[in-house]
Design an enzyme around this catalytic site. Structure first.
Site, PDB file in Angstrom:
ATOM      1  N   ASP A   8       0.886  -1.166   0.000  1.00  0.00           N
ATOM      2  CA  ASP A   8       0.000   0.000   0.000  1.00  0.00           C
ATOM      3  C   ASP A   8       0.922   1.214   0.000  1.00  0.00           C
ATOM      4  O   ASP A   8       1.518   1.567   1.013  1.00  0.00           O
ATOM      5  CB  ASP A   8      -0.886  -0.012   1.261  1.00  0.00           C
ATOM      6  CG  ASP A   8      -1.602   1.332   1.487  1.00  0.00           C
ATOM      7  OD1 ASP A   8      -1.615   2.169   0.567  1.00  0.00           O
ATOM      8  OD2 ASP A   8      -2.146   1.527   2.588  1.00  0.00           O
ATOM      9  N   LYS A  70       3.220  11.436  -3.625  1.00  0.00           N
ATOM     10  CA  LYS A  70       2.237  10.739  -4.446  1.00  0.00           C
ATOM     11  C   LYS A  70       1.351  11.721  -5.213  1.00  0.00           C
ATOM     12  O   LYS A  70       0.812  11.383  -6.266  1.00  0.00           O
ATOM     13  CB  LYS A  70       1.381   9.856  -3.536  1.00  0.00           C
ATOM     14  CG  LYS A  70       0.515   8.859  -4.253  1.00  0.00           C
ATOM     15  CD  LYS A  70      -0.040   7.902  -3.226  1.00  0.00           C
ATOM     16  CE  LYS A  70      -1.187   7.090  -3.754  1.00  0.00           C
ATOM     17  NZ  LYS A  70      -1.682   6.176  -2.707  1.00  0.00           N
ATOM     18  N   GLU A 171      -7.009   0.959  -4.377  1.00  0.00           N
ATOM     19  CA  GLU A 171      -6.982   0.864  -2.911  1.00  0.00           C
ATOM     20  C   GLU A 171      -8.312   0.402  -2.300  1.00  0.00           C
ATOM     21  O   GLU A 171      -8.319  -0.500  -1.462  1.00  0.00           O
ATOM     22  CB  GLU A 171      -6.563   2.214  -2.309  1.00  0.00           C
ATOM     23  CG  GLU A 171      -5.078   2.462  -2.465  1.00  0.00           C
ATOM     24  CD  GLU A 171      -4.691   3.913  -2.293  1.00  0.00           C
ATOM     25  OE1 GLU A 171      -5.512   4.693  -1.781  1.00  0.00           O
ATOM     26  OE2 GLU A 171      -3.566   4.260  -2.677  1.00  0.00           O
ATOM     27  N   ASP A 193     -12.726   5.661   1.816  1.00  0.00           N
ATOM     28  CA  ASP A 193     -11.300   5.746   2.151  1.00  0.00           C
ATOM     29  C   ASP A 193     -10.851   7.199   2.186  1.00  0.00           C
ATOM     30  O   ASP A 193     -10.724   7.849   1.157  1.00  0.00           O
ATOM     31  CB  ASP A 193     -10.496   4.953   1.105  1.00  0.00           C
ATOM     32  CG  ASP A 193      -8.987   5.002   1.372  1.00  0.00           C
ATOM     33  OD1 ASP A 193      -8.540   5.764   2.245  1.00  0.00           O
ATOM     34  OD2 ASP A 193      -8.250   4.260   0.690  1.00  0.00           O
TER      35      ASP A 193
HETATM   36 MG    MG Z   1      -4.347   4.931   1.977  1.00  0.00          MG
END
Ligand code: MG
Ligand code: ADP
Length: 667
Positions: A8, A70, A171, A193
């Site tokens: 992850d 990211k 994800e 999320d």
């Molecule tokens: Mg995450």
């Protein structure tokens, strides 16, 4: 052969997992913690530090310590928003518009992918130490709304770290995979999320080990960091009022403020109030200055209202796309550290009337899912299947600037779709394939993903060449487009991985725009529609005129020929006119004139073949005759046949699927 791990690769924290003895586990790093901050830094001696070590030097060495990388992965400079760029280190655009990060200590600039590769390398090294084995490949997770170039860039990061990527996994899908593991009943699941920098909503149907993503939506620029910023701003504004010093202009002070804000935020998840104290935050003429503030949940909530509002829409869009009502959701899975914030949990309950599932650890669930997927690939785990979907419709631009969708949004991937297209002009030797992504009927309103040309098409009348265009999306969501000329077999292929793809906010904007502009678009579309029909009809009429003069000589059908000529002139006059009625009237007049001329042809033919039969047919149903292929086919000219069927389809719709736009694809 080495092992496969699941990673992850979070904006804020990264986690690595593996399947051991048939069960997915999280591997602790060399510092002994199960999550590794996604931070890379350089020390004074140009030594690289990663994770907790890098996090520790954030305050003292903010210019050489890089976090939130990211947000830059696979993005072009001009796609970034202000929040992404407002970091204490230097980010810039290189000559080609790509994002670069600068380290004064090493006196070098880095691509974000390069720095991220060192995070992957650390995770893998630590996992290798734990496993006592080498690792050659990984399943890596990305936010569901990562576009092609962001996915590609994530893959590149792994390659730079010397790791093969077996699968790029969304994800929320990974979270659901972790959640659904060991469950056999059928469930509609909403995965919510909210991490440090991204927000994803996914709706999945899980039944008997099959994971089917029904819809995804979200916001790549929304996460826990935004909540931190709210607190930072509150502290900084207060300080500014009091001392006339803006702490946000001082990199070190900003970093300390951010850390204190995050700490206070996390504490407020469990407590009603907390203290924020930052001694020696800066100095003034009078000496050192400090921050000492009381901060409570109510204040935090009032500062964050607009962020909460931004959580609504993606959930609603995803529900709408899935076709489910909120009541039909069986389970809600909370993922990401920011879902620990009580007001976020409350908000979720107002969206879906279910108590969120508590059995999943929000920090690790994605890595667990990635590990499960790696287990499926290695064969350690069986009986699980995974289906993802495309976030936006993919298609190409056809004549008149219309969007022809090949793969509609929320189509399960991997998928391959193809269709046959033709040329819009006679003797056209090449076609341009312009790939677009979006929901609007007019191609120019949708995002261009790239274009290429297929040349070497042998000379032929308009509409005769057949170019097969295929869209291929692999399990990672990466798109490949190919065009093949069926006559020559010539083929052109491109992988869509350029830096100009869509981010999630754009995706949401596009969907909203498409909705609000639907009527306007319909109008524009019908204008193009009418014009294309008129052009088709003119081409057809000219062709019939040429045939007529061959068949009957210049005066044989003079009246009918003259009528057609005049009617063509009228249509040409009104074709670019704004008034649709004039064009419509002139088009009907041309149709009528053409019908007269064609009747003349028919009479001639039928009389030749069977004089009596000819008369009978002339009195048959006019509409049937006009639109029967047999009728038009009398000279065996495929060109005529093609024109006729195009005309018929565009005017009266394609009997097969009702949509007149679905049949005439000219490039
Ligand atoms: Mg995450
Ligand atoms: P990512 O997926 O972006 O790497 P994570 O899922 O690790 O992010 O979540 C990190 C975010 O969660 C950070 O913004 C962090 O401040 C926030 N967070 C972690 N724990 C808590 C908590 N107890 N309360 C509120 N926010 C938290």
């Amino acid at each position: 052969m080495g092992q496969i791990v699941g990673i992850d690769l979070g904006t804020t924290n990264s986690v690595v997992g593996v399947v051991e003895a048939g069960r997915p586990i999280v591997i602790a790093n060399s510092e002994g913690t199960r999550t590794t901050p996604s931070i890379v830094g350089f020390t004074k001696d140009s030594e690289i530090v990663i994770g907790d070590q890098a996090r520790r030097q954030l305050v003292l060495n903010p210019k050489n310590t890089f976090y939130n990388l990211k947000r830059f992965v696979g993005r072009q400079w001009d796609e970034l928003d202000d929040i992404s760029i407002s970091v204490p280190y230097n980010v810039k655009s290189n000559d080609s518009g790509s994002v670069r990060v600068l380290s004064p200590f090493t006196e070098r600039e880095y691509a974000p992918e390069e720095l991220i590769s060192s995070i992957i390398r650390k995770l893998v090294n630590d996992a290798e130490t734990y496993l006592g084995d080498t690792i050659d490949s990984a399943v890596i997770t990305v936010p569901a709304y990562f576009n092609e170039s962001q996915r590609q860039a994530t893959k590149d990061s792994a390659v730079l770290a010397g790791i093969k990527v077996d699968r790029i996994l969304n994800e929320p899908t990974a979270a659901a995979l972790a959640y659904g593991f060991e469950k056999s009943s059928s469930n509609n699941v909403l995965v919510f999320d909210l991490g440090g920098g991204t927000f994803d909503v996914s709706l999945l149907k899980i039944s008997n080990g099959v994971f089917d993503v029904k819809a995804t939506c979200g916001d790549t620029q929304l996460g826990g960091n935004n909540f931190d910023s709210k607190i930072v701003d509150w502290l900084a504004e207060k300080f500014l009022m009091k001392y006339k010093i803006d702490l946000r202009r001082d990199r070190q002070a900003l970093q300390r403020l951010t850390e204190a804000a995050e700490k206070a935020k996390c504490e407020l998840s469990g407590l009603q109030k907390t203290k924020i104290s930052l001694p020696f935050i800066t100095t003034s003429d009078e000496g050192p200055l400090h921050i000492e503030e009381e901060f409570d949940r109510k204040l935090f909530e009032s500062l964050s209202q607009d962020l909460l509002d931004r959580l609504f829409e993606p959930v609603q869009i995803a529900l709408e796309d899935s076709g489910w009502d909120a009541e039909e959701i069986d389970e809600v899975v909370l993922v990401g550290g920011s879902t620990r914030i009580p007001m976020v949990q409350q908000l979720v309950k107002t969206l879906v009337p279910k108590d969120p599932c508590q059995s999943v650890n929000p920090d690790e669930v994605v890595a667990i899912g990635a590990a499960i997927q790696s287990g499926i690939i290695s064969g350690d785990l069986r009986d699980l299947l995974l289906n993802d979907v495309t976030p936006l419709s993919l298609g190409l631009e056809t004549i008149g600037g219309l969007m022809k969708v090949l793969i509609p949004r929320n189509t399960p991937i991997p998928v391959r779709q193809s269709d046959v297209f033709s040329t819009s002009e006679s003797n056209q030797s090449s076609v341009v394939v312009q790939v677009r992504q979006g929901e609007r009927p007019l191609a120019s309103e949708n995002k261009s993903l790239g274009k290429f040309r297929l040349s070497g098409i042998p000379p032929a009348p308009r509409g005769i060449p057949q170019v097969q265009v295929a869209f291929d999306i692999d399990a990672n969501g990466l798109l490949e487009v190919s065009a093949t000329d069926r006559t020559t077999g010539r083929k052109q292929t491109v992988s869509i991985s350029g830096g100009s793809n869509l981010n999630e906010q754009e995706i949401n904007k596009i969907i909203a725009e498409a909705k609000s502009k639907a009527t306007e678009d319909r109008k524009k579309r019908s204008v193009i529609d009418r014009k294309n029909n008129a052009l088709t009809l003119i081409a057809q009429a000219e062709r019939r005129l040429r045939d007529a003069s061959l068949e009957f000589g210049p005066y044989g059908a003079e009246r009918q020929q003259r009528a057609v000529e005049l009617a063509i002139q009228d249509v040409e006059e009104f074709i670019d006119d704004d008034d649709p009625r004039e064009l419509e009237i002139s088009v009907s007049a041309l149709q009528e004139a053409l019908f007269g001329l064609n009747r003349r042809f028919a009479a001639e033919k039928k009389i030749e073949n069977n004089p009596l039969q000819g008369i009978k047919n002339t009195f048959g149903s006019i509409k049937d005759e006009l639109f029967s292929d047999d009728y038009w086919d009398d000279d065996d000219d495929p060109w005529d046949n093609q024109m006729n069927s195009n005309y018929r389809n565009s005017r009266y719709g394609n009997s097969r699927n009702e949509d007149p736009w679905d049949n005439d694809y000219f490039l």
